[in-house]
Design a protein around this motif. Structure first.
Motif, mmCIF file in Angstrom:
data_model
loop_
_atom_site.group_PDB
_atom_site.id
_atom_site.type_symbol
_atom_site.label_atom_id
_atom_site.label_comp_id
_atom_site.label_asym_id
_atom_site.label_seq_id
_atom_site.Cartn_x
_atom_site.Cartn_y
_atom_site.Cartn_z
ATOM 1 N N TRP A 158 32.455 13.824 -21.469
ATOM 2 C CA TRP A 158 31.262 13.428 -20.710
ATOM 3 C C TRP A 158 31.009 11.930 -20.807
ATOM 4 O O TRP A 158 29.921 11.445 -20.499
ATOM 5 C CB TRP A 158 30.052 14.208 -21.220
ATOM 6 C CG TRP A 158 30.237 15.690 -21.100
ATOM 7 C CD1 TRP A 158 30.906 16.502 -21.964
ATOM 8 C CD2 TRP A 158 29.777 16.526 -20.035
ATOM 9 N NE1 TRP A 158 30.881 17.793 -21.507
ATOM 10 C CE2 TRP A 158 30.196 17.833 -20.323
ATOM 11 C CE3 TRP A 158 29.047 16.283 -18.870
ATOM 12 C CZ2 TRP A 158 29.915 18.908 -19.481
ATOM 13 C CZ3 TRP A 158 28.758 17.348 -18.035
ATOM 14 C CH2 TRP A 158 29.185 18.647 -18.340
ATOM 15 N N VAL A 159 32.022 11.188 -21.204
ATOM 16 C CA VAL A 159 31.904 9.744 -21.415
ATOM 17 C C VAL A 159 32.787 9.008 -20.413
ATOM 18 O O VAL A 159 33.897 9.451 -20.106
ATOM 19 C CB VAL A 159 32.315 9.372 -22.852
ATOM 20 C CG1 VAL A 159 32.362 7.860 -23.031
ATOM 21 C CG2 VAL A 159 31.349 9.992 -23.856
ATOM 22 N N MET A 160 32.289 7.900 -19.917
ATOM 23 C CA MET A 160 33.071 7.010 -19.065
ATOM 24 C C MET A 160 33.261 5.683 -19.810
ATOM 25 O O MET A 160 32.308 5.129 -20.350
ATOM 26 C CB MET A 160 32.345 6.766 -17.733
ATOM 27 C CG MET A 160 33.122 5.935 -16.723
ATOM 28 S SD MET A 160 32.186 5.684 -15.184
ATOM 29 C CE MET A 160 32.164 7.350 -14.514
ATOM 30 N N SER A 161 34.479 5.190 -19.825
ATOM 31 C CA SER A 161 34.733 3.931 -20.507
ATOM 32 C C SER A 161 35.735 3.121 -19.707
ATOM 33 O O SER A 161 36.477 3.660 -18.882
ATOM 34 C CB SER A 161 35.274 4.175 -21.922
ATOM 35 O OG SER A 161 36.537 4.811 -21.872
ATOM 36 N N GLY A 162 35.762 1.829 -19.972
ATOM 37 C CA GLY A 162 36.702 0.966 -19.278
ATOM 38 C C GLY A 162 36.376 -0.488 -19.518
ATOM 39 O O GLY A 162 35.251 -0.840 -19.906
ATOM 40 N N PRO A 163 37.339 -1.368 -19.289
ATOM 41 C CA PRO A 163 37.119 -2.798 -19.527
ATOM 42 C C PRO A 163 36.079 -3.368 -18.564
ATOM 43 O O PRO A 163 36.158 -3.171 -17.354
ATOM 44 C CB PRO A 163 38.494 -3.412 -19.270
ATOM 45 C CG PRO A 163 39.173 -2.449 -18.338
ATOM 46 C CD PRO A 163 38.685 -1.102 -18.750
ATOM 47 N N GLY A 164 35.093 -4.036 -19.117
ATOM 48 C CA GLY A 164 34.040 -4.639 -18.305
ATOM 49 C C GLY A 164 32.876 -3.726 -18.003
ATOM 50 O O GLY A 164 31.873 -4.166 -17.436
ATOM 51 N N LEU A 165 32.968 -2.449 -18.382
ATOM 52 C CA LEU A 165 31.889 -1.496 -18.091
ATOM 53 C C LEU A 165 30.828 -1.564 -19.176
ATOM 54 O O LEU A 165 31.109 -1.329 -20.354
ATOM 55 C CB LEU A 165 32.446 -0.080 -17.995
ATOM 56 C CG LEU A 165 31.413 1.033 -17.773
ATOM 57 C CD1 LEU A 165 30.701 0.855 -16.439
ATOM 58 C CD2 LEU A 165 32.075 2.409 -17.845
ATOM 59 N N ALA A 166 29.594 -1.857 -18.771
ATOM 60 C CA ALA A 166 28.483 -1.912 -19.714
ATOM 61 C C ALA A 166 27.879 -0.519 -19.903
ATOM 62 O O ALA A 166 28.049 0.374 -19.066
ATOM 63 C CB ALA A 166 27.411 -2.872 -19.205
ATOM 64 N N ASP A 167 27.186 -0.321 -21.014
ATOM 65 C CA ASP A 167 26.461 0.928 -21.228
ATOM 66 C C ASP A 167 25.407 1.097 -20.142
ATOM 67 O O ASP A 167 24.835 0.111 -19.659
ATOM 68 C CB ASP A 167 25.792 0.934 -22.598
ATOM 69 C CG ASP A 167 26.796 1.017 -23.735
ATOM 70 O OD1 ASP A 167 27.921 1.494 -23.486
ATOM 71 O OD2 ASP A 167 26.452 0.613 -24.863
ATOM 72 N N GLY A 168 25.142 2.320 -19.783
ATOM 73 C CA GLY A 168 24.149 2.568 -18.757
ATOM 74 C C GLY A 168 24.143 4.020 -18.338
ATOM 75 O O GLY A 168 24.910 4.841 -18.860
ATOM 76 N N PRO A 169 23.270 4.370 -17.400
ATOM 77 C CA PRO A 169 23.180 5.757 -16.954
ATOM 78 C C PRO A 169 24.363 6.151 -16.087
ATOM 79 O O PRO A 169 25.110 5.303 -15.584
ATOM 80 C CB PRO A 169 21.878 5.772 -16.139
ATOM 81 C CG PRO A 169 21.750 4.371 -15.625
ATOM 82 C CD PRO A 169 22.301 3.496 -16.718
ATOM 83 N N GLY A 170 24.524 7.453 -15.917
ATOM 84 C CA GLY A 170 25.567 7.958 -15.053
ATOM 85 C C GLY A 170 25.114 8.019 -13.607
ATOM 86 O O GLY A 170 24.080 7.466 -13.217
ATOM 87 N N ALA A 171 25.896 8.721 -12.798
ATOM 88 C CA ALA A 171 25.561 8.878 -11.387
ATOM 89 C C ALA A 171 24.345 9.799 -11.234
ATOM 90 O O ALA A 171 23.987 10.544 -12.145
ATOM 91 C CB ALA A 171 26.750 9.447 -10.631
ATOM 92 N N LYS A 172 23.725 9.766 -10.074
ATOM 93 C CA LYS A 172 22.595 10.630 -9.793
ATOM 94 C C LYS A 172 23.098 12.027 -9.474
ATOM 95 O O LYS A 172 23.954 12.213 -8.611
ATOM 96 C CB LYS A 172 21.792 10.082 -8.608
ATOM 97 C CG LYS A 172 20.526 10.870 -8.314
ATOM 98 C CD LYS A 172 19.755 10.244 -7.168
ATOM 99 C CE LYS A 172 18.485 11.028 -6.878
ATOM 100 N NZ LYS A 172 17.724 10.428 -5.746
ATOM 101 N N ASP A 173 22.580 13.027 -10.205
ATOM 102 C CA ASP A 173 23.009 14.398 -9.972
ATOM 103 C C ASP A 173 22.132 15.064 -8.921
ATOM 104 O O ASP A 173 21.044 14.578 -8.588
ATOM 105 C CB ASP A 173 22.962 15.210 -11.274
ATOM 106 C CG ASP A 173 21.587 15.163 -11.932
ATOM 107 O OD1 ASP A 173 20.622 15.713 -11.363
ATOM 108 O OD2 ASP A 173 21.482 14.558 -13.015
ATOM 109 N N THR A 174 22.611 16.169 -8.387
ATOM 110 C CA THR A 174 21.829 16.981 -7.447
ATOM 111 C C THR A 174 21.555 18.331 -8.084
ATOM 112 O O THR A 174 22.286 18.795 -8.967
ATOM 113 C CB THR A 174 22.573 17.174 -6.121
ATOM 114 O OG1 THR A 174 23.848 17.776 -6.371
ATOM 115 C CG2 THR A 174 22.794 15.838 -5.427
ATOM 116 N N LEU A 175 20.505 18.984 -7.630
ATOM 117 C CA LEU A 175 20.046 20.231 -8.238
ATOM 118 C C LEU A 175 20.661 21.434 -7.530
ATOM 119 O O LEU A 175 20.624 21.537 -6.298
ATOM 120 C CB LEU A 175 18.525 20.314 -8.174
ATOM 121 C CG LEU A 175 17.877 21.575 -8.784
ATOM 122 C CD1 LEU A 175 18.116 21.598 -10.301
ATOM 123 C CD2 LEU A 175 16.380 21.608 -8.484
#
Length: 575
Positions: A306-323
């Motif tokens: 459930w983690v996204m990582s990569g060069p240059g990527l800052a910590d922050g929220p994920g994408a907007k989910d739908t219900l």
């Protein structure tokens, strides 16, 4: 986050990665200056750290644009005048043009040489093209840099001989960002050398620009982020082949899931089409597809998947989910097209959720910090207080996994997409749905006295037409055995294990003796059909294990033989 004009135009890429003439004209006008008769989106231009994509797109439509547009484009990027010249082979020496205001010629030469050396170390490929880098004269250009590769005669087809990187003095990059930009452009020179000029100027940008973006930031991860990560993080619904610079997220996800992205770059470039390039990346396996969609949640509490990582990527929220809401007695459909992803909050109004599924899906229960791969037929208890079937119920299976009524639900659309349904049932309805089947203890030499069958007394096998399956939980500190009678089966018998935490796939192997199966997300064990009984041992795990059995003949499922095997198992084990 509002998209810049540059990002809006890049978003016009077609599903197969190609661009229209209008998109090419707009991109070039934003990156380098207005072309006659071209309108561009309003608002902030945004940072154009590399204009190579705009150059490539315009080259691919050069014969379709007007003479006035060609004249102005060649004035803004003088190398484009070579489009009037037929190509031929050849070679050239390393050249650095006289420096205009901006980074010095010596600095640029050093950065380019460092980038070429680092890339050679990573890929094993040496850059043989003549490489030129200079600060160019410019007027209204927004591009920090761009690369033009040409033949020995200055043409844009055939074998490349020279590669020129031009830097913008009006947008002087510095420090790590300058080094990142130069490395990005140097990888474009490698790409042209590897695939030739015709392919370089026509290949989809998720390959050409996405790779260069990843290379630049991987070599210089401390460089300022130029805005393209947001295009990846916030838009899981974008088809991979439509991406441009935001494909940095895909290459980073390859690395995050244990792939060697550096050695996938060249096979991807050399692949015949988008689908072949995807397979060449190594992303077609379960180890990648099971984690791609869930990474868009960016929720560390649920674990690495459930983690996204990569060069240059800052910590922050994920994408907007739908219900997605599943009512009691109702069924809610879900789907995601191929090569895209989707994330949802799944809200259950029922006691039990039963999934029908083809593809790749993952369920995350945040309060308990547990995650689950979702397979076809899986059922979860979402009833407060748990789900216990009344005495005498027809259901005789293992206890249901309990999750909250609202969970995270991620879908990965691999090569075949993902689709399915979540059906809500009352506990009474679910408990009356399966007849009880009992098994008895069977001992096999080499396995402990408290073997698998004794632990599974009262837990059924279920036959779904292609295989038989059951589920169980191995207490921590214990070792259980799985026994399958495989004698006289005219094919291989495969054991499938799911939901074993914190592990990796195991390659199939023929075994006639007990085999240790460590913690795995999914494992496949091929058993020798002439061994009498096949056995696999599972050491104590914290979590529920699902087991399936399938008979294969020459690599193809044989449901008739699987049913025969099932009948023999039941005859041996039933009281």
């Amino acid at each position: 986050m509002a998209q810049s004009a540059w990002q809006q135009v890049a978003g016009q890429v077609r599903p197969d990665g190609t661009v229209s003439k209008d998109t090419a004209l707009q991109a070039f006008s934003i990156a380098f200056g207005a072309l006659p008769g071209v309108s561009v989106p309003g608002g902030e231009v945004g940072r154009v750290s590399s204009g190579t994509g705009a150059v490539r797109w315009l080259v691919s439509h050069w014969g379709e644009i007007t003479p006035a547009q060609r004249t102005e484009a060649a004035r803004l990027v003088p190398e484009l005048a070579g489009l009037q010249v037929k190509s031929s082979g050849g070679s050239a020496a390393y050249v650095v043009a006289a420096a205009a205001p901006g980074p010095s010629a010596a600095d640029l030469k050093r950065l380019a040489a460092d980038a070429a050396s680092a890339i050679e170390t990573k890929t094993g490929v040496k850059l043989s093209l003549g490489l030129g880098i200079a600060v160019r004269k410019t007027e209204d250009s927004h591009s920090d840099a761009e690369t033009v590769a040409v033949s020995a005669s200055g043409g844009f087809s055939g074998k490349p001989a020279r590669c020129k990187i031009s830097m913008n003095p009006q947008r002087p990059a510095q420090g790590e960002f300058l080094a990142m930009v130069v490395s990005h452009e140097v990888w474009h020179c490698f790409e042209a050398q590897i695939v030739g000029l015709d392919r370089f100027y026509s290949a989809p940008s998720w390959l050409i620009e996405g790779q260069a973006q990843w290379v630049g930031y991987t070599l210089h991860p401390d460089a300022e982020e130029d805005g393209w990560w947001a295009g990846y993080v916030e838009h899981p619904e974008y088809r991979l082949f439509q991406r441009t610079y935001s494909a940095i997220g895909f290459y980073s996800q390859l690395t995050h899931t244990g792939k060697d992205a550096w050695h996938a770059l060249i096979p991807m470039l050399q692949a015949k089409d988008n689908v072949a390039a995807f397979q060449a990346s190594g992303a077609g396996g379960d180890d990648f597809l099971d984690k791609w969609g869930s990474s868009y949640f960016r929720t560390k509490a649920l674990g690495d998947a459930w983690v996204m990582s990569g060069p240059g990527l800052a910590d922050g929220p994920g994408a907007k989910d739908t219900l997605l809401v599943v009512g009691r007695g109702g069924s809610t459909a879900f789907s995601v097209p191929e090569y895209t992803n989707a994330i949802h909050k799944l809200a259950s109004e029922a006691d039990v959720l039963v999934f029908g599924l083809t593809g790749h899906a993952r369920l995350g229960d945040v309060p308990s910090k547990r995650d689950y791969l979702v397979n076809d037929g899986n059922a979860f208890c979402t009833k407060a207080g748990g789900c216990t079937c009344p005495a005498g119920s027809r259901y005789g299976g293992p206890p249901l996994t309990e999750v909250e009524s609202t969970t995270f639900f991620a879908l990965t659309g691999g090569p075949g997409g993902t689709k399915g349904t979540a059906t809500g049932k009352s506990l009474d309805e679910f408990c009356s749905s399966k007849p009880p089947v009992k098994v008895r203890t069977l001992q096999v030499k080499g396995c402990p006295p408290t073997g698998w069958m004794s632990q599974l007394t009262g837990i059924p096998y279920q036959f779904d037409g292609n295989g038989i399956s059951t589920g169980f939980k191995v207490p921590a500190g214990q070792t259980w055995c799985v026994y399958v009678p495989v004698a006289e089966i005219p094919g291989s018998v495969r054991l499938y294990f799911w939901n074993l935490p914190n592990g990796k796939d195991m390659d199939p192997r023929p075994e006639a003796k007990p085999t240790v199966v460590p913690g795995l997300d999914k494992a496949v064990l091929d058993l020798n059909p002439n061994s009498g009984f096949g056995a696999a041992t599972i050491h104590g795990q914290v979590g529920r294990v699902a087991l399936g059995v399938e008979v294969m003949v020459k690599g193809k499922p044989r449901p008739d033989l699987t049913r025969s095997l099932l009948e023999r198992i039941l005859a041996a084990y039933l009281k």
